[in-house]
Design an enzyme around this catalytic site. Structure first.
Site, PDB file in Angstrom:
ATOM      1  N   CYS A 276     -34.527 -80.436 -23.893  1.00 55.58           N
ATOM      2  CA  CYS A 276     -33.698 -81.470 -24.542  1.00 55.58           C
ATOM      3  C   CYS A 276     -32.293 -80.935 -24.809  1.00 55.58           C
ATOM      4  O   CYS A 276     -31.306 -81.661 -24.673  1.00 55.58           O
ATOM      5  CB  CYS A 276     -34.346 -81.943 -25.838  1.00 55.58           C
ATOM      6  SG  CYS A 276     -35.829 -82.930 -25.536  1.00 55.58           S
TER       7      CYS A 276
ATOM      8  N   GLU B  22     -35.983 -86.951 -28.035  1.00 53.68           N
ATOM      9  CA  GLU B  22     -34.539 -86.862 -27.746  1.00 53.68           C
ATOM     10  C   GLU B  22     -34.235 -87.386 -26.348  1.00 53.68           C
ATOM     11  O   GLU B  22     -33.277 -88.128 -26.132  1.00 53.68           O
ATOM     12  CB  GLU B  22     -34.067 -85.402 -27.823  1.00 53.68           C
ATOM     13  CG  GLU B  22     -34.189 -84.768 -29.181  1.00 53.68           C
ATOM     14  CD  GLU B  22     -35.529 -84.078 -29.395  1.00 53.68           C
ATOM     15  OE1 GLU B  22     -36.583 -84.613 -28.964  1.00 53.68           O
ATOM     16  OE2 GLU B  22     -35.526 -83.006 -30.013  1.00 53.68           O
TER      17      GLU B  22
ATOM     18  N   CYS C 195     -36.271 -78.870 -28.286  1.00 51.82           N
ATOM     19  CA  CYS C 195     -36.756 -77.887 -27.304  1.00 51.82           C
ATOM     20  C   CYS C 195     -35.646 -77.565 -26.305  1.00 51.82           C
ATOM     21  O   CYS C 195     -34.609 -78.256 -26.241  1.00 51.82           O
ATOM     22  CB  CYS C 195     -37.992 -78.423 -26.592  1.00 51.82           C
ATOM     23  SG  CYS C 195     -37.623 -79.600 -25.272  1.00 51.82           S
TER      24      CYS C 195
ATOM     25  N   ASN D 211     -48.887 -87.938 -22.819  1.00 52.37           N
ATOM     26  CA  ASN D 211     -49.707 -88.398 -21.695  1.00 52.37           C
ATOM     27  C   ASN D 211     -50.876 -87.438 -21.518  1.00 52.37           C
ATOM     28  O   ASN D 211     -50.732 -86.231 -21.781  1.00 52.37           O
ATOM     29  CB  ASN D 211     -48.829 -88.415 -20.426  1.00 52.37           C
ATOM     30  CG  ASN D 211     -49.489 -89.148 -19.296  1.00 52.37           C
ATOM     31  OD1 ASN D 211     -50.392 -88.638 -18.635  1.00 52.37           O
ATOM     32  ND2 ASN D 211     -49.051 -90.360 -19.067  1.00 52.37           N
TER      33      ASN D 211
HETATM   34  N1  THU Z   1     -41.223 -82.918 -29.279  1.00 52.70           N
HETATM   35  C1  THU Z   1     -40.167 -83.774 -29.338  1.00 52.70           C
HETATM   36  O1  THU Z   1     -40.290 -84.976 -29.113  1.00 52.70           O
HETATM   37  N2  THU Z   1     -38.970 -83.234 -29.645  1.00 52.70           N
HETATM   38  C2  THU Z   1     -38.757 -81.953 -30.004  1.00 52.70           C
HETATM   39  O2  THU Z   1     -37.633 -81.583 -30.307  1.00 52.70           O
HETATM   40  C3  THU Z   1     -39.874 -81.015 -30.026  1.00 52.70           C
HETATM   41  C4  THU Z   1     -41.150 -81.507 -29.479  1.00 52.70           C
HETATM   42  C5  THU Z   1     -42.538 -83.507 -28.981  1.00 52.70           C
HETATM   43  C6  THU Z   1     -43.118 -83.194 -27.642  1.00 52.70           C
HETATM   44  C7  THU Z   1     -44.583 -83.390 -27.903  1.00 52.70           C
HETATM   45  O3  THU Z   1     -44.899 -84.776 -27.783  1.00 52.70           O
HETATM   46  C8  THU Z   1     -44.761 -83.003 -29.358  1.00 52.70           C
HETATM   47  O4  THU Z   1     -43.476 -83.038 -29.928  1.00 52.70           O
HETATM   48  C9  THU Z   1     -45.365 -81.628 -29.567  1.00 52.70           C
HETATM   49  O5  THU Z   1     -44.679 -80.687 -28.839  1.00 52.70           O
END
Ligand code: THU
Length: 160
Positions: free
Chosen positions: A114, A74, A111, A64
């Site tokens: 998550c 996740e 991260c 966004n």
């Molecule tokens: N992101 C995820 O969707 N999962 C992860 O485990 C790490 C990061 C996404 C968040 C953001 O949209 C992009 O990756 C860069 O951080």
């Protein structure tokens, strides 16, 4: 004062060493990267969740212009699963990610937020969630999210 060593167990393998079910989940997580909306980072993450009844739920990161309003792959998958099938435990979660070169060589790792959300799932359904982290060089397979979270914080910590 003394040192305390904490051990975690992670398996590293190739996709073809996984069970047929887990291979399928990794394939769906890779496919789910196509549903990512990563206008800002260009890092496309896909997630696939297997529920207790065998059903698969997909997730993909949704970004966004107001950065904190976006969500990781996740959590989109976990929250979709819980919003639609709250009676079903989550047995396995697979993730895969693509950068400008294609799928990452190293397995993508979730991260902190998550990890905490997945921990709550283990607490809610009282069973571990198997985690499969895909990279083209290999896959990390973990028996529980706790293997990524030594000294984690759960509900019971408030009552000890
Ligand atoms: N992101 C995820 O969707 N999962 C992860 O485990 C790490 C990061 C996404 C968040 C953001 O949209 C992009 O990756 C860069 O951080």
């Amino acid at each position: 004062m003394k040192d305390i060593k904490l051990e975690i167990n992670i398996q590293y393998c190739q996709v073809d060493e996984l069970s047929e079910e887990d291979r399928e989940l990794v394939t769906v997580a890779k496919e789910a990267t196509q549903n990512s909306y990563a206008k800002y980072s260009h890092f496309c993450v896909g997630a696939a969740i297997r529920l207790g009844d065998g059903r698969i739920i997909k997730g993909a990161n949704q970004e966004n212009a107001a950065f904190p309003s976006g969500l990781c792959a996740e959590r989109t998958a976990v929250f979709a699963a819980q919003a639609n099938y709250p009676e079903q435990p989550i047995t396995t979660l697979a993730i895969a990610a693509k950068n400008e070169y294609g799928f990452t060589g190293e397995p993508v790792t979730p991260c902190g937020s998550c990890r905490q959300v997945m921990l709550e799932i283990e607490d809610r359904y009282q069973q571990p969630v198997k985690i499969l982290l895909y990279g083209t060089h290999g896959v990390y397979a973990l028996k529980s999210i706790k293997d990524l979270m030594p000294l984690c914080f759960v509900d019971e910590n408030m009552h000890k």
